[in-house]
Design a protein around this motif. Structure first.
Motif, mmCIF file in Angstrom:
data_model
loop_
_atom_site.group_PDB
_atom_site.id
_atom_site.type_symbol
_atom_site.label_atom_id
_atom_site.label_comp_id
_atom_site.label_asym_id
_atom_site.label_seq_id
_atom_site.Cartn_x
_atom_site.Cartn_y
_atom_site.Cartn_z
ATOM 1 N N GLY A 267 3.865 9.166 -3.907
ATOM 2 C CA GLY A 267 5.252 8.992 -4.342
ATOM 3 C C GLY A 267 6.199 8.718 -3.203
ATOM 4 N N PHE A 268 7.428 8.409 -3.573
ATOM 5 C CA PHE A 268 8.427 8.025 -2.579
ATOM 6 C C PHE A 268 8.684 9.124 -1.543
ATOM 7 N N VAL A 269 8.415 10.407 -1.904
ATOM 8 C CA VAL A 269 8.631 11.478 -0.925
ATOM 9 C C VAL A 269 7.653 11.310 0.264
ATOM 10 N N ILE B 299 -8.527 7.862 -14.506
ATOM 11 C CA ILE B 299 -7.770 7.491 -15.705
ATOM 12 C C ILE B 299 -6.293 7.556 -15.322
ATOM 13 N N ASP B 300 -5.656 6.400 -15.362
ATOM 14 C CA ASP B 300 -4.265 6.281 -14.923
ATOM 15 C C ASP B 300 -3.314 6.578 -16.091
ATOM 16 N N ASP B 301 -2.051 6.756 -15.770
ATOM 17 C CA ASP B 301 -1.002 6.985 -16.785
ATOM 18 C C ASP B 301 -1.325 8.177 -17.681
ATOM 19 N N LEU C 226 0.323 -4.917 -6.595
ATOM 20 C CA LEU C 226 0.437 -6.356 -6.426
ATOM 21 C C LEU C 226 1.900 -6.817 -6.485
ATOM 22 N N ARG C 227 2.237 -7.829 -5.664
ATOM 23 C CA ARG C 227 3.564 -8.460 -5.727
ATOM 24 C C ARG C 227 3.367 -9.956 -5.808
ATOM 25 N N TRP C 228 4.277 -10.625 -6.496
ATOM 26 C CA TRP C 228 4.178 -12.083 -6.631
ATOM 27 C C TRP C 228 5.486 -12.709 -6.170
ATOM 28 N N TYR D 164 0.833 -1.205 0.000
ATOM 29 C CA TYR D 164 0.000 0.000 0.000
ATOM 30 C C TYR D 164 0.863 1.249 0.000
ATOM 31 N N GLN D 165 0.424 2.222 -0.794
ATOM 32 C CA GLN D 165 1.132 3.500 -0.833
ATOM 33 C C GLN D 165 0.130 4.622 -0.578
ATOM 34 N N ALA D 166 0.560 5.626 0.190
ATOM 35 C CA ALA D 166 -0.366 6.693 0.591
ATOM 36 C C ALA D 166 -0.649 7.684 -0.534
ATOM 37 N N VAL E 37 5.848 11.283 -7.092
ATOM 38 C CA VAL E 37 6.457 12.511 -6.567
ATOM 39 C C VAL E 37 7.604 12.112 -5.639
ATOM 40 N N GLU E 38 8.800 12.573 -5.986
ATOM 41 C CA GLU E 38 9.977 12.077 -5.260
ATOM 42 C C GLU E 38 10.677 13.116 -4.406
ATOM 43 N N SER E 39 10.305 14.417 -4.556
ATOM 44 C CA SER E 39 11.026 15.403 -3.741
ATOM 45 C C SER E 39 10.078 16.456 -3.186
#
Ligand code: C2E
Ligand code: CA
Length: 451
Positions: free
Chosen positions: A427-429, A348-350, A232-234, A214-216, A408-410
């Motif tokens: 994002g990772f931020v 709508i993604d991407d 998903l991870r396998w 899960y990501q916020a 979003v990374e920063s």
């Protein structure tokens, strides 16, 4: 048995006859393939000092080309073309036996005495294949390809070698020379792909092989986390962790994408429902495949899952993307309308990287757009990209949609997006996709108390 007095009996009889021919054709292909596999095995055991031995697969037409032929000329002419082309190939049988190994392909073992012998044979094949086929007076250009495997150098089972050479034949059809050598890498990749496709069903039924991260998603106005997107991870029993970018497109090629999406929906809706019971009113965002939108009962299945887990539809957001084309736009549209009527959010993604993003806004009713992470990641020092993202945000707002920026990374990117009135960011931020227990712990310490 068919009742032949019935008015539709003729059609049924024709269908039955066509089915019988198809079944016969398929079993004949299987028999011929078995014979060729035996020849491959024998050839690889031969200690041929003075000869070179090759496996050759001739792809008589590439599939796109064949589809086009059917579309323009119809099935009957396409069948006639195949018979004529097969007759043209008779010459390959003069020195060695050619076997049908696929509907549009033949395979054979070629023993060359020397390099000149090999070059001559290849030229002969390519020149026949380059000629258009004259069918009912119409010259039809067919794109053929030759795949070659040097059996004295190759290793692997006869099936692997045939599969790799078959693929080389397809690659040959796409190359300007019309010929491609069999690549060991492609066999490895295809073997891995085959393994993933064949194991997916079993893994879906096995606990702990598939799991969710899960990501916020954070509201840029309030700074609060309102939703979690799941990925998903396998954990494949022999290959280890496999990422979705690799296995989703493979599973999408099979009917199993239906089961896979339902698995994700079931797990994520159950998770959300248990978090709601703890007082954390989060939404969950789930990526679906455009193929799911072709399933007539998709909406009913989603409704039943929400009902079973007592989760209100507004807490579910389904993301879908046009990146991998939407095969049946009409049913996709109808399904999205049903889902919206149910009260589920659609995004709508991407967005911004597909070939038809603006068309998607027209075609599909959605609540939100998610600007693709590749576009977001390039905004920092690229004024043109900044202008593009700003206008995307404005346009989405004009259409009453909210906007999510992903990847979003920063903190600088976060600030920029906030200034442009982007609604949400991921994002990772903020955080990386993490397992459910870690996510809720992270959420509870950061946000739950400030609710
Ligand atoms: P996506 O929908 O565009 O998902 C975003 C991907 O970017 C995820 O990769 C996520 O982990 C990653 N990501 C998130 N934040 C950042 C960031 O700040 N920087 C960077 N560089 N990457 C970030 P993941 O999990 O590998 O998923 C890849 C793709 O696989 C997804 O792209 C989605 O298309 C597909 N996918 C993942 N889970 C599912 C699923 O359950 N069902 C379906 N149908 N597709 C899924
Ligand atoms: Ca995305």
């Amino acid at each position: 048995m068919i009742d032949h007095s019935h008015p539709g009996a003729d059609t049924l009889r024709r269908n039955e006859a066509a089915l019988e021919t198809a079944v016969k054709g398929a079993s004949q292909l299987a028999q011929e393939r078995t014979l060729l596999l035996r020849e491959i095995t024998l050839a690889t055991q031969e200690k041929a000092q003075e000869r070179q031995i090759f496996l050759i697969v001739i792809n008589l037409a590439d599939t796109k080309n064949y589809d086009e032929i059917i579309r323009i000329f119809g099935y009957k002419l396409a069948d006639d073309l195949l018979s004529i082309r097969l007759a043209d190939m008779d010459f390959v049988g003069t020195r060695q036996t050619a076997y049908r190994v696929g509907f549009w392909s033949v395979g054979l073992i070629f023993r060359a005495r020397n390099k000149r012998d090999y070059d001559e044979e290849l030229d002969r094949m390519l020149s026949v294949l380059a000629k258009p086929v004259i069918c009912r007076g119409i010259p039809v250009a067919i794109k053929a390809g030759v795949g070659i495997c040097d059996l004295m150098k190759a290793s692997g089972s006869a099936e692997d070698l045939l599969q790799a050479t078959y693929l080389a034949g397809q690659a040959g059809a796409a190359s300007p020379l019309g010929v491609a050598e069999c690549s060991y890498d492609s066999t490895v990749d295809h073997r891995r792909a085959f393994l993933l496709i064949s194991d997916a069903a079993h893994s879906l039924a096995t606990p702990y092989e598939f799991s969710l991260r899960y990501q916020a998603r954070v509201d840029l106005k309030t700074g609060k986390c309102d939703a979690a997107e799941c990925f998903l991870r396998w954990r494949h029993p022999t290959l280890g962790t496999v990422m979705p970018d690799e296995f989703i497109p493979l599973v999408e090629m099979t009917g199993l994408i239906r089961e896979l999406t339902i698995w994700v929906l079931t797990a994520s809706i159950a998770q959300m429902s248990s978090w709601h019971a703890l007082g954390h009113q989060l939404k969950v965002c789930v990526k679906i495949s455009s193929k799911n939108l072709e399933e007539e009962d998709f909406t009913q299945r989603v409704a039943a899952l929400l009902e079973n887990h007592k989760l209100a539809p507004e807490f579910l957001e389904l993301e879908f993307s046009e990146r991998r084309s939407v095969p049946d736009i009409e049913s996709a549209r109808a399904r999205l309308r049903e889902l919206r009527d149910l009260g589920v959010n659609i995004s709508i993604d991407d967005f911004g990287t597909g070939t038809n993003s603006f068309g998607a806004l027209e075609s599909f009713t959605a609540n939100a757009v998610k600007i693709d992470r590749r576009l977001i990641q390039s905004i920092v020092d690229n004024p043109r990209r900044q202008a593009l993202v700003k206008s995307m945000i404005r346009m989405a707002h004009d259409l009453d949609m909210y906007v999510v920026a992903e990847g979003v990374e920063s903190p600088a990117m976060l600030e920029m997006l906030g200034n442009w009135r982007c609604d949400y960011a991921e994002g990772f931020v903020i955080n990386r996709p993490i397992p459910a227990e870690a996510f809720i712990e992270w959420y509870a310490t950061r946000f739950a108390s400030a609710k």
